[in-house]
Design an enzyme around this catalytic site. Sequence first.
Site, PDB file in Angstrom:
ATOM      1  N   ASP A 136       0.822  -1.225   0.000  1.00  0.00           N
ATOM      2  CA  ASP A 136       0.000   0.000   0.000  1.00  0.00           C
ATOM      3  C   ASP A 136       0.854   1.272   0.000  1.00  0.00           C
ATOM      4  O   ASP A 136       0.339   2.363   0.196  1.00  0.00           O
ATOM      5  CB  ASP A 136      -0.950  -0.009   1.210  1.00  0.00           C
ATOM      6  CG  ASP A 136      -0.215  -0.049   2.548  1.00  0.00           C
ATOM      7  OD1 ASP A 136       1.040  -0.020   2.561  1.00  0.00           O
ATOM      8  OD2 ASP A 136      -0.896  -0.095   3.584  1.00  0.00           O
ATOM      9  N   HIS A 138       3.379   1.935   2.158  1.00  0.00           N
ATOM     10  CA  HIS A 138       3.903   2.375   3.455  1.00  0.00           C
ATOM     11  C   HIS A 138       5.414   2.182   3.550  1.00  0.00           C
ATOM     12  O   HIS A 138       5.994   1.324   2.872  1.00  0.00           O
ATOM     13  CB  HIS A 138       3.183   1.693   4.636  1.00  0.00           C
ATOM     14  CG  HIS A 138       3.470   0.240   4.833  1.00  0.00           C
ATOM     15  ND1 HIS A 138       2.491  -0.695   5.106  1.00  0.00           N
ATOM     16  CD2 HIS A 138       4.635  -0.473   4.838  1.00  0.00           C
ATOM     17  CE1 HIS A 138       3.038  -1.885   5.261  1.00  0.00           C
ATOM     18  NE2 HIS A 138       4.348  -1.792   5.100  1.00  0.00           N
TER      19      HIS A 138
HETATM   20  C1  F6R Z   1       9.476  -3.479   8.313  1.00  0.00           C
HETATM   21  C2  F6R Z   1       8.808  -2.335   7.721  1.00  0.00           C
HETATM   22  C3  F6R Z   1       7.823  -2.454   6.616  1.00  0.00           C
HETATM   23  C4  F6R Z   1       8.244  -3.450   5.531  1.00  0.00           C
HETATM   24  C5  F6R Z   1       7.167  -3.564   4.458  1.00  0.00           C
HETATM   25  C6  F6R Z   1       7.516  -4.574   3.398  1.00  0.00           C
HETATM   26  O1  F6R Z   1      10.352  -3.080   9.345  1.00  0.00           O
HETATM   27  O2  F6R Z   1       9.034  -1.276   8.187  1.00  0.00           O
HETATM   28  O3  F6R Z   1       7.627  -1.198   6.036  1.00  0.00           O
HETATM   29  O4  F6R Z   1       9.451  -3.027   4.963  1.00  0.00           O
HETATM   30  O5  F6R Z   1       5.958  -3.911   5.064  1.00  0.00           O
HETATM   31  O6  F6R Z   1       7.542  -5.845   3.987  1.00  0.00           O
HETATM   32  P1  F6R Z   1       8.088  -7.111   3.172  1.00  0.00           P
HETATM   33  O7  F6R Z   1       9.532  -6.881   2.975  1.00  0.00           O
HETATM   34  O8  F6R Z   1       7.812  -8.274   4.084  1.00  0.00           O
HETATM   35  O9  F6R Z   1       7.321  -7.152   1.911  1.00  0.00           O
END
Ligand code: F6R
Length: 263
Positions: A136, A138
Amino acid sequence: MRVVILPDSQSVSIRAADIFCFVVEQYPDAVLGLATGGTPIGTYQELIRRNQTGQIRFAEATTFNLDEYVGLARTHPQSYWSFMHNNLFSHIDIATDRCYLPSGESDDIQEECHRYEELIEQSGGIDLQILGIGSDGHIGFNEPGSSLASRTRIKALTQRTRQDNARFFGSIDDVPQLAITMGVGTILEAELIVLLATGESKAEAVKNFIEGPVTSMVPASALQMHPNVIALLDAGAATLLQRRDYYNEVEQIQSALEGNHFL
Ligand code: F6R
């Protein structure tokens, strides 16, 4: 923003590890901002390998993680504290008393957020911040709608993020609803920011944050306002970028000029 499109996720991990090594070689006492989740695991594995073969030392480094779930004991297998110890800290020569994560167990979350900001400031600020990106848009747990000037605080996770993270917990119901996260404003104060994105499931978020408008609806788009950002993408994550050919041309020219891959 430097947009680097690499063939696969392994190349992304290696390039990210190169950047870590470059920074830590120059500044052995560097302050490193770290992320959890699936994306950085390959980078951490590469760093472990290089540390164990004597190519990089972390003995003088300090780390700050982006976020932690609220309400999970830090020894819970899915806490970000456990994640970092299992995937990085316990395999390298880092001083774990200088590895900081917010505490999601604190009785006074507001005070904990304030304390975390102060710790970052007292350490001299983050030299290199690694980020993943949520589907999304973030960064950290700054969900869409987050103030682009926000500081470390408590955030409610969206259903989409909880669904994305359910793979680590077994079921969405077990994913905590709240987390402490560095704010977008906190992240933007890092000297150098490297965002990693791999796989087609990130393609839309990647397109929006690189080529879309700066908007709190895509918190990662705030990185457009930072002078020193490198986006390391694999081919899948880059699928929807309109200016892919241009980024590749720039990358070729820049590598030839600099004689190295990432500055
Ligand atoms: C984790 C964090 C999140 C992840 C994001 C992507 O510390 O801050 O912003 O980087 O949710 O997660 P993955 O890498 O599992 O797709």
